[in-house]
Design a protein around this motif. Structure first.
Motif, PDB file in Angstrom:
ATOM      1  N   ILE A  58       0.843  -1.209   0.000  1.00 40.76           N
ATOM      2  CA  ILE A  58       0.000   0.000   0.000  1.00 40.76           C
ATOM      3  C   ILE A  58       0.871   1.248   0.000  1.00 40.76           C
ATOM      4  O   ILE A  58       0.619   2.211  -0.756  1.00 40.76           O
ATOM      5  CB  ILE A  58      -0.939  -0.009   1.223  1.00 40.76           C
ATOM      6  N   ALA A  59       1.908   1.253   0.862  1.00 35.79           N
ATOM      7  CA  ALA A  59       2.797   2.411   0.928  1.00 35.79           C
ATOM      8  C   ALA A  59       3.509   2.630  -0.401  1.00 35.79           C
ATOM      9  O   ALA A  59       3.651   3.780  -0.870  1.00 35.79           O
ATOM     10  CB  ALA A  59       3.809   2.214   2.051  1.00 35.79           C
ATOM     11  N   ALA A  60       3.967   1.566  -1.050  1.00 38.91           N
ATOM     12  CA  ALA A  60       4.659   1.699  -2.333  1.00 38.91           C
ATOM     13  C   ALA A  60       3.713   2.229  -3.412  1.00 38.91           C
ATOM     14  O   ALA A  60       4.097   3.070  -4.244  1.00 38.91           O
ATOM     15  CB  ALA A  60       5.246   0.357  -2.747  1.00 38.91           C
ATOM     16  N   SER A  61       2.454   1.731  -3.389  1.00 35.43           N
ATOM     17  CA  SER A  61       1.472   2.196  -4.379  1.00 35.43           C
ATOM     18  C   SER A  61       1.159   3.672  -4.203  1.00 35.43           C
ATOM     19  O   SER A  61       1.093   4.432  -5.180  1.00 35.43           O
ATOM     20  CB  SER A  61       0.191   1.363  -4.271  1.00 35.43           C
ATOM     21  N   VAL A  62       0.981   4.098  -2.961  1.00 34.88           N
ATOM     22  CA  VAL A  62       0.689   5.512  -2.691  1.00 34.88           C
ATOM     23  C   VAL A  62       1.887   6.372  -3.078  1.00 34.88           C
ATOM     24  O   VAL A  62       1.729   7.452  -3.669  1.00 34.88           O
ATOM     25  CB  VAL A  62       0.332   5.709  -1.204  1.00 34.88           C
ATOM     26  N   SER A  63       3.092   5.901  -2.750  1.00 34.29           N
ATOM     27  CA  SER A  63       4.296   6.666  -3.091  1.00 34.29           C
ATOM     28  C   SER A  63       4.425   6.848  -4.596  1.00 34.29           C
ATOM     29  O   SER A  63       4.716   7.960  -5.085  1.00 34.29           O
ATOM     30  CB  SER A  63       5.527   5.943  -2.546  1.00 34.29           C
ATOM     31  N   LEU A  64       4.196   5.784  -5.339  1.00 32.75           N
ATOM     32  CA  LEU A  64       4.287   5.865  -6.795  1.00 32.75           C
ATOM     33  C   LEU A  64       3.215   6.793  -7.361  1.00 32.75           C
ATOM     34  O   LEU A  64       3.483   7.587  -8.281  1.00 32.75           O
ATOM     35  CB  LEU A  64       4.160   4.465  -7.387  1.00 32.75           C
ATOM     36  N   SER A  65       2.003   6.731  -6.811  1.00 35.72           N
ATOM     37  CA  SER A  65       0.913   7.587  -7.274  1.00 35.72           C
ATOM     38  C   SER A  65       1.235   9.055  -7.030  1.00 35.72           C
ATOM     39  O   SER A  65       0.991   9.913  -7.888  1.00 35.72           O
ATOM     40  CB  SER A  65      -0.397   7.203  -6.577  1.00 35.72           C
ATOM     41  N   VAL A  66       1.754   9.365  -5.838  1.00 28.34           N
ATOM     42  CA  VAL A  66       2.094  10.760  -5.522  1.00 28.34           C
ATOM     43  C   VAL A  66       3.199  11.265  -6.442  1.00 28.34           C
ATOM     44  O   VAL A  66       3.148  12.390  -6.966  1.00 28.34           O
ATOM     45  CB  VAL A  66       2.511  10.880  -4.036  1.00 28.34           C
ATOM     46  N   ALA A  67       4.202  10.437  -6.668  1.00 30.26           N
ATOM     47  CA  ALA A  67       5.337  10.860  -7.496  1.00 30.26           C
ATOM     48  C   ALA A  67       4.935  11.087  -8.945  1.00 30.26           C
ATOM     49  O   ALA A  67       5.477  11.978  -9.618  1.00 30.26           O
ATOM     50  CB  ALA A  67       6.448   9.815  -7.422  1.00 30.26           C
ATOM     51  N   LEU A  68       3.956  10.330  -9.438  1.00 30.15           N
ATOM     52  CA  LEU A  68       3.574  10.435 -10.845  1.00 30.15           C
ATOM     53  C   LEU A  68       2.422  11.381 -11.104  1.00 30.15           C
ATOM     54  O   LEU A  68       2.345  12.003 -12.174  1.00 30.15           O
ATOM     55  CB  LEU A  68       3.228   9.042 -11.393  1.00 30.15           C
ATOM     56  N   LEU A  69       1.500  11.509 -10.167  1.00 29.79           N
ATOM     57  CA  LEU A  69       0.262  12.235 -10.429  1.00 29.79           C
ATOM     58  C   LEU A  69       0.226  13.644  -9.839  1.00 29.79           C
ATOM     59  O   LEU A  69      -0.497  14.505 -10.345  1.00 29.79           O
ATOM     60  CB  LEU A  69      -0.930  11.427  -9.891  1.00 29.79           C
ATOM     61  N   VAL A  70       0.955  13.873  -8.766  1.00 32.84           N
ATOM     62  CA  VAL A  70       0.906  15.195  -8.128  1.00 32.84           C
ATOM     63  C   VAL A  70       1.936  16.109  -8.796  1.00 32.84           C
ATOM     64  O   VAL A  70       3.134  15.781  -8.855  1.00 32.84           O
ATOM     65  CB  VAL A  70       1.187  15.075  -6.617  1.00 32.84           C
ATOM     66  N   LYS A  71       1.466  17.261  -9.283  1.00 31.38           N
ATOM     67  CA  LYS A  71       2.366  18.172  -9.994  1.00 31.38           C
ATOM     68  C   LYS A  71       3.340  18.872  -9.054  1.00 31.38           C
ATOM     69  O   LYS A  71       4.523  19.004  -9.362  1.00 31.38           O
ATOM     70  CB  LYS A  71       1.541  19.207 -10.758  1.00 31.38           C
ATOM     71  N   GLU A  72       2.844  19.338  -7.930  1.00 28.67           N
ATOM     72  CA  GLU A  72       3.705  20.043  -6.976  1.00 28.67           C
ATOM     73  C   GLU A  72       3.617  19.346  -5.616  1.00 28.67           C
ATOM     74  O   GLU A  72       2.947  19.814  -4.694  1.00 28.67           O
ATOM     75  CB  GLU A  72       3.308  21.510  -6.857  1.00 28.67           C
TER      76      GLU A  72
END
Length: 405
Positions: A64-78
Motif C-alpha cells: 500500500i505504501a509503495a502504491s501511494v508513493s508511486l501515485s504521488v510521485a507520478l500524479l501530483v504536480k507540486e
C-alpha cells in the motif's frame, strides 16, 4: 541375550525422547532470567514473530505504501506543497484508542488463559488425590484401575474437544469421529497395559464403553457420572466408608472438584469477549495501520519527487538543498513512527489472539500461546504410575484395607 537387548533398545530410546520432549521449551516452560538479557532476541520459538500472518500483513502494508508513493510521485504536480503532517495527526489520535482497546483485550485474554490452565491443573490434581484416597482404603486393583481409566479418558476427551473447537466444522466432525481409535482397546488386559508399559496410555476404553460414550456430545463431563456411580458402588460394597460418613463426602467432593475443573476450562474457552468490542478493536488496528502506510507512502512520494526535481532543476524552478534535507528528514521520521508503531500494534493483536485461542494449533504444542496439555497429561499418567508403584512397595507394613479382600 543380545537379541533381547536389541528388542528393548527402541523402547528405551523412545522413553528417553519423551523425557526430552517433556523438558523441552513450551509456553509454560522457559527460563525467565533470560528475559532481561539480549538472548531474548536469539530465541523466537513459540513467539509471535514466527507467525506468517504477521509478516503477511506487513507485506500488504508495504505494498500500500509503495502504491501511494508511486501515485504521488507520478500524479501530483507540486508534491512539495502537500502537508504530510495531517496524516500523522489522524494516526496519533487513533493510536490512543487502539492502545486502550488492545490493552483491555490482551488483559482479558491472559486472564482467560490462566483460568483455562488452572482448570486443567485442578482436574489433574483431583485425579491424583482420588487415586491416593482409594489406595489408602485398599480398594481392589481392578476397580481402582477402572475408576482411574475413566478419569484419564475424561481428561483426554476434554483436550480433544478443545482442539476440535478451533477446527472448521467438517474437519471437527472427522477429528471427533476418529479420536476413539486412540482410546479403545479390544480387551481389558490391553486397556490396563499402561500401568506396566510407560509407552502406552492409561486412558483406554473397552469397546462396550466406547459405544456408549460415542453417543454423548460431551464425554469429558459425563464420564464423571460413571466415576461417582462407581465410588458409590464401592461404598455400598463396604470397600470405602459408607455414604453417611464424612469420608465418603470427601471422596465425592474430590470428584466434584474434578468436574468443576472441567467446567472452568469450558467457560474460559467458550465465553469470549463481546464480538462488538473485538471487531471494533481489530478494525481500528487495521485502519490505523493503513493510515500509517498511506502516511509513509505520501511522505516517500513527496521526497522522491523533490529529489528528482533537485536533479533536474532549472533556474526558473530551483529546488534548494535545504528543501531536500527537510524532505529526507520527514521521510526518516515517518518511516520510523509509521512502521514501528503499526508493526507493534499488529504484533500485540496477534499475541492477544494466540492467547485467546490456545488450542488453535492442534499439531504443535510449542506454538505461540499453546497450553501444553499433552505434556501435562503425560505428567499425570507418570504420577499415577508412581503412586501405584509406591503403594505396591510399602517398606515395613502391609497394605491396609477398609474391607479385607
Amino acid at each position: 541375550m543380545a537379541e533381547t537387548e536389541d528388542e528393548r533398545k527402541p523402547l528405551l530410546e523412545e522413553g528417553k525422547q519423551e523425557k526430552q520432549d517433556d523438558e523441552a521449551f513450551d509456553s509454560m516452560n522457559y527460563d525467565a532470567r533470560k528475559l532481561v538479557t539480549f538472548s531474548v532476541f536469539l530465541n523466537f520459538a513459540g513467539t509471535v514473530w514466527l507467525k506468517p500472518s504477521l509478516w503477511k500483513m506487513m507485506g500488504v502494508l508495504m505494498c500500500i505504501a509503495a502504491s501511494v508513493s508511486l501515485s504521488v510521485a507520478l500524479l501530483v504536480k507540486e508534491p512539495a506543497k502537500l502537508d504530510v503532517a495531517k496524516f500523522s495527526q489522524v494516526s496519533t489520535f487513533l493510536e490512543v484508542v487502539v492502545g486502550l482497546l488492545l490493552g483491555f483485550f490482551l488483559s482479558s485474554s491472559v486472564q482467560r488463559w490462566y483460568d483455562c490452565t488452572n482448570g486443567f491443573l485442578e482436574l489433574f490434581d483431583a485425579i491424583r488425590t482420588l487415586h491416593m484416597q482409594l489406595n489408602a482404603f485398599g480398594v481392589p486393583k481392578q476397580r481402582l484401575q477402572m475408576c482411574l481409566r475413566y478419569c484419564v479418558v475424561s481428561a483426554f476427551c476434554l483436550d480433544d474437544d478443545l482442539i476440535a473447537s478451533a477446527m472448521e466444522p467438517q474437519e471437527r466432525s472427522e477429528f471427533l469421529a476418529s479420536r476413539w481409535a486412540n482410546h479403545t482397546e479390544e480387551d481389558e488386559n490391553a486397556a490396563l497395559a499402561g500401568w506396566t508399559d510407560e509407552t502406552k496410555s492409561l486412558g483406554k476404553l473397552l469397546p462396550s464403553e466406547q459405544r456408549v460414550l460415542a453417543q454423548i456430545e460431551d464425554p469429558a463431563q459425563t464420564l464423571w457420572v460413571w466415576v461417582t456411580s462407581l465410588l458409590t458402588r464401592l461404598s455400598a460394597d463396604g470397600q470405602v466408608p459408607g455414604m453417611a460418613t464424612p469420608t465418603y463426602g470427601r471422596i465425592i467432593q474430590i470428584a466434584e472438584q474434578a468436574y468443576g475443573g472441567i467446567r472452568s476450562v469450558r467457560a474460559s474457552i467458550r465465553v469470549q469477549p463481546p464480538y462488538v468490542h473485538v471487531q471494533m478493536m481489530a478494525a481500528l488496528v487495521l485502519v490505523n495501520n493503513i493510515i500509517n502506510a498511506i502516511n509513509v507512502g505520501v511522505t516517500s512520494g513527496v521526497t522522491v519527487s523533490i529529489c528528482f526535481a533537485r536533479l533536474h532543476s532549472t533556474a526558473a524552478h530551483h529546488v534548494g538543498a535545504e528543501t531536500v534535507s527537510h524532505s529526507l528528514q520527514d521521510l526518516a521520521v515517518a518511516v520510523i513512527l509509521s512502521t514501528v508503531g503499526p508493526f507493534l500494534y499488529q504484533a500485540l493483536l496477534e499475541v492477544a489472539v494466540c492467547i485467546a485461542q490456545p488450542f488453535s494449533n492442534a499439531s504443535d504444542e510449542k506454538a505461540a500461546g499453546r497450553i501444553p496439555t499433552r505434556k501435562l497429561l503425560r505428567n499425570l499418567e507418570k504420577d499415577l504410575r508412581d503412586i501405584e508403584f509406591m503403594s505396591s512397595h510399602l517398606p515395613w507394613w502391609q497394605q491396609p484395607y477398609f474391607k479385607l479382600p
